[in-house]
Write a protein that holds these residues in place. Structure first.
Motif, mmCIF file in Angstrom:
data_model
loop_
_atom_site.group_PDB
_atom_site.id
_atom_site.type_symbol
_atom_site.label_atom_id
_atom_site.label_comp_id
_atom_site.label_asym_id
_atom_site.label_seq_id
_atom_site.Cartn_x
_atom_site.Cartn_y
_atom_site.Cartn_z
ATOM 1 N N HIS A 33 -40.204 29.101 -6.270
ATOM 2 C CA HIS A 33 -39.038 29.919 -5.937
ATOM 3 C C HIS A 33 -39.021 31.102 -6.897
ATOM 4 O O HIS A 33 -39.001 30.911 -8.121
ATOM 5 C CB HIS A 33 -37.751 29.110 -6.059
ATOM 6 C CG HIS A 33 -36.513 29.912 -5.862
ATOM 7 N ND1 HIS A 33 -36.201 30.524 -4.669
ATOM 8 C CD2 HIS A 33 -35.508 30.227 -6.722
ATOM 9 C CE1 HIS A 33 -35.054 31.174 -4.800
ATOM 10 N NE2 HIS A 33 -34.612 31.008 -6.033
ATOM 11 N N GLU A 34 -39.067 32.304 -6.328
ATOM 12 C CA GLU A 34 -39.057 33.526 -7.129
ATOM 13 C C GLU A 34 -40.113 33.497 -8.232
ATOM 14 O O GLU A 34 -39.861 33.856 -9.380
ATOM 15 C CB GLU A 34 -37.658 33.790 -7.685
ATOM 16 C CG GLU A 34 -36.628 34.029 -6.586
ATOM 17 C CD GLU A 34 -35.231 34.300 -7.112
ATOM 18 O OE1 GLU A 34 -34.961 34.116 -8.318
ATOM 19 O OE2 GLU A 34 -34.387 34.690 -6.286
ATOM 20 N N TYR A 69 -34.269 19.822 -0.518
ATOM 21 C CA TYR A 69 -32.855 20.201 -0.470
ATOM 22 C C TYR A 69 -31.976 19.172 -1.193
ATOM 23 O O TYR A 69 -31.123 19.536 -2.002
ATOM 24 C CB TYR A 69 -32.392 20.374 0.977
ATOM 25 C CG TYR A 69 -31.034 21.009 1.074
ATOM 26 C CD1 TYR A 69 -30.880 22.382 0.856
ATOM 27 C CD2 TYR A 69 -29.902 20.268 1.347
ATOM 28 C CE1 TYR A 69 -29.633 22.982 0.923
ATOM 29 C CE2 TYR A 69 -28.655 20.857 1.416
ATOM 30 C CZ TYR A 69 -28.520 22.215 1.205
ATOM 31 O OH TYR A 69 -27.292 22.804 1.259
ATOM 32 N N GLU A 77 -38.680 27.751 2.901
ATOM 33 C CA GLU A 77 -38.988 28.877 3.781
ATOM 34 C C GLU A 77 -40.356 28.703 4.436
ATOM 35 O O GLU A 77 -40.531 28.974 5.614
ATOM 36 C CB GLU A 77 -38.960 30.167 2.967
ATOM 37 C CG GLU A 77 -39.292 31.413 3.719
ATOM 38 C CD GLU A 77 -39.267 32.643 2.828
ATOM 39 O OE1 GLU A 77 -39.726 33.687 3.289
ATOM 40 O OE2 GLU A 77 -38.807 32.562 1.667
ATOM 41 N N LYS A 78 -41.340 28.273 3.670
ATOM 42 C CA LYS A 78 -42.700 28.027 4.151
ATOM 43 C C LYS A 78 -43.149 26.676 3.617
ATOM 44 O O LYS A 78 -42.850 26.328 2.478
ATOM 45 C CB LYS A 78 -43.663 29.102 3.648
ATOM 46 C CG LYS A 78 -43.396 30.488 4.173
ATOM 47 C CD LYS A 78 -44.426 31.463 3.599
ATOM 48 C CE LYS A 78 -44.132 32.881 4.029
ATOM 49 N NZ LYS A 78 -45.074 33.825 3.416
ATOM 50 N N LYS A 101 -42.742 27.313 -0.259
ATOM 51 C CA LYS A 101 -42.015 28.437 -0.841
ATOM 52 C C LYS A 101 -40.554 28.202 -0.508
ATOM 53 O O LYS A 101 -40.208 27.907 0.635
ATOM 54 C CB LYS A 101 -42.491 29.768 -0.259
ATOM 55 C CG LYS A 101 -41.772 30.951 -0.875
ATOM 56 C CD LYS A 101 -42.321 32.273 -0.363
ATOM 57 C CE LYS A 101 -41.606 33.419 -1.050
ATOM 58 N NZ LYS A 101 -42.102 34.716 -0.563
ATOM 59 N N VAL A 102 -39.707 28.330 -1.513
ATOM 60 C CA VAL A 102 -38.279 28.098 -1.345
ATOM 61 C C VAL A 102 -37.564 29.441 -1.280
ATOM 62 O O VAL A 102 -37.736 30.288 -2.149
ATOM 63 C CB VAL A 102 -37.744 27.204 -2.489
ATOM 64 C CG1 VAL A 102 -36.237 27.145 -2.486
ATOM 65 C CG2 VAL A 102 -38.341 25.810 -2.361
ATOM 66 N N GLU A 103 -36.776 29.617 -0.236
ATOM 67 C CA GLU A 103 -36.057 30.864 0.012
ATOM 68 C C GLU A 103 -34.900 31.062 -0.963
ATOM 69 O O GLU A 103 -34.710 32.132 -1.524
ATOM 70 C CB GLU A 103 -35.521 30.842 1.446
ATOM 71 C CG GLU A 103 -34.657 32.011 1.823
ATOM 72 C CD GLU A 103 -34.042 31.827 3.203
ATOM 73 O OE1 GLU A 103 -33.089 32.560 3.499
ATOM 74 O OE2 GLU A 103 -34.493 30.959 3.973
ATOM 75 N N ARG A 104 -34.119 30.004 -1.141
ATOM 76 C CA ARG A 104 -32.943 30.077 -2.015
ATOM 77 C C ARG A 104 -32.597 28.681 -2.507
ATOM 78 O O ARG A 104 -33.091 27.689 -1.977
ATOM 79 C CB ARG A 104 -31.753 30.687 -1.287
ATOM 80 C CG ARG A 104 -31.200 29.823 -0.195
ATOM 81 C CD ARG A 104 -29.980 30.442 0.531
ATOM 82 N NE ARG A 104 -29.376 29.461 1.405
ATOM 83 C CZ ARG A 104 -29.789 29.206 2.657
ATOM 84 N NH1 ARG A 104 -30.816 29.864 3.171
ATOM 85 N NH2 ARG A 104 -29.179 28.294 3.380
ATOM 86 N N ASP A 106 -29.308 26.409 -2.954
ATOM 87 C CA ASP A 106 -27.882 26.234 -2.689
ATOM 88 C C ASP A 106 -27.268 25.306 -3.726
ATOM 89 O O ASP A 106 -27.954 24.470 -4.321
ATOM 90 C CB ASP A 106 -27.669 25.612 -1.300
ATOM 91 C CG ASP A 106 -28.041 26.534 -0.155
ATOM 92 O OD1 ASP A 106 -28.228 27.751 -0.386
ATOM 93 O OD2 ASP A 106 -28.136 26.030 0.985
ATOM 94 N N TRP A 150 -48.057 30.419 -2.673
ATOM 95 C CA TRP A 150 -46.720 30.995 -2.501
ATOM 96 C C TRP A 150 -46.296 31.899 -3.635
ATOM 97 O O TRP A 150 -45.161 31.873 -4.081
ATOM 98 C CB TRP A 150 -45.676 29.912 -2.264
ATOM 99 C CG TRP A 150 -46.008 28.982 -1.157
ATOM 100 C CD1 TRP A 150 -45.948 27.632 -1.223
ATOM 101 C CD2 TRP A 150 -46.410 29.286 0.172
ATOM 102 N NE1 TRP A 150 -46.317 27.086 -0.021
ATOM 103 C CE2 TRP A 150 -46.608 28.091 0.852
ATOM 104 C CE3 TRP A 150 -46.666 30.474 0.856
ATOM 105 C CZ2 TRP A 150 -47.017 28.038 2.176
ATOM 106 C CZ3 TRP A 150 -47.086 30.429 2.172
ATOM 107 C CH2 TRP A 150 -47.248 29.214 2.812
ATOM 108 N N ASP A 152 -44.924 35.124 -5.206
ATOM 109 C CA ASP A 152 -43.994 36.137 -4.691
ATOM 110 C C ASP A 152 -44.546 37.523 -4.907
ATOM 111 O O ASP A 152 -45.296 37.788 -5.767
ATOM 112 C CB ASP A 152 -42.642 36.014 -5.377
ATOM 113 C CG ASP A 152 -41.917 34.743 -4.925
ATOM 114 O OD1 ASP A 152 -42.009 34.416 -3.730
ATOM 115 O OD2 ASP A 152 -41.290 34.098 -5.762
#
Length: 152
Positions: A33-34, A69, A77-78, A101-104, A106, A150, A152
């Motif tokens: 992530h990022e 999650y 995301e992917k 790949k993690v989008e966000r 929560d 993944w 970024d």
């Protein structure tokens, strides 16, 4: 690759899909992530990648996204098949490893973990779970780092 895990059980790791006759009912997700590795903090074991058991009627991919999650709040995301390994316990079981790949991330109500941990590197700073230290996991981490999954 054949090895013995830290519980003394014989294991086999493969980076080729369909290598094991044992149906996979567990998942492990190597996520970013990022640009950072997304891990989770298990209260008893320590820092590790998210993962767990596949629920009835659930695909491996759905289980992987759900576990990420539930354990970190990360929204996948992917997702891509990466490896599998078999543990020859009684009974034997197989675990599928995904790269993601993690989008966000929560804010979620976590039940099994202390939540997301973002790491710049996969170097153990003394708080990694024992699961992160067996020969199979070390090989998985070596290979995923070399591929730069993944980025970024």
């Amino acid at each position: 690759m054949k090895y013995t895990d830290l519980n003394g059980l014989p294991c086999e790791l493969s980076f080729v899909p369909g290598s094991f006759e044992i149906p996979s009912k567990h998942v492990l997700v190597i996520a970013k992530h990022e640009g950072k590795w997304l891990m989770t903090d298990h209260p008893q074991r320590g820092i590790e990648f998210p993962g767990g058991k596949v629920e009835a009627g659930e695909s491996l991919e759905a289980a992987a996204a759900r576990e990420v999650y539930e354990e970190t709040g990360g929204v996948v995301e992917k997702l891509e098949w990466f490896a599998a390994y078999a543990v020859y316990d009684e009974p034997a079981f197989c675990k599928t490893v995904f790269a993601a790949k993690v989008e966000r991330i929560d804010s979620v109500n976590l039940l099994e973990t202390k939540g997301a941990v973002l790491k710049e590197t996969l170097e153990d700073t003394g708080n990694f779970s024992f699961l992160m230290k067996d020969p199979g996991m070390l090989k998985i981490m070596e290979k995923v780092k070399a591929l730069g999954k993944w980025e970024d």
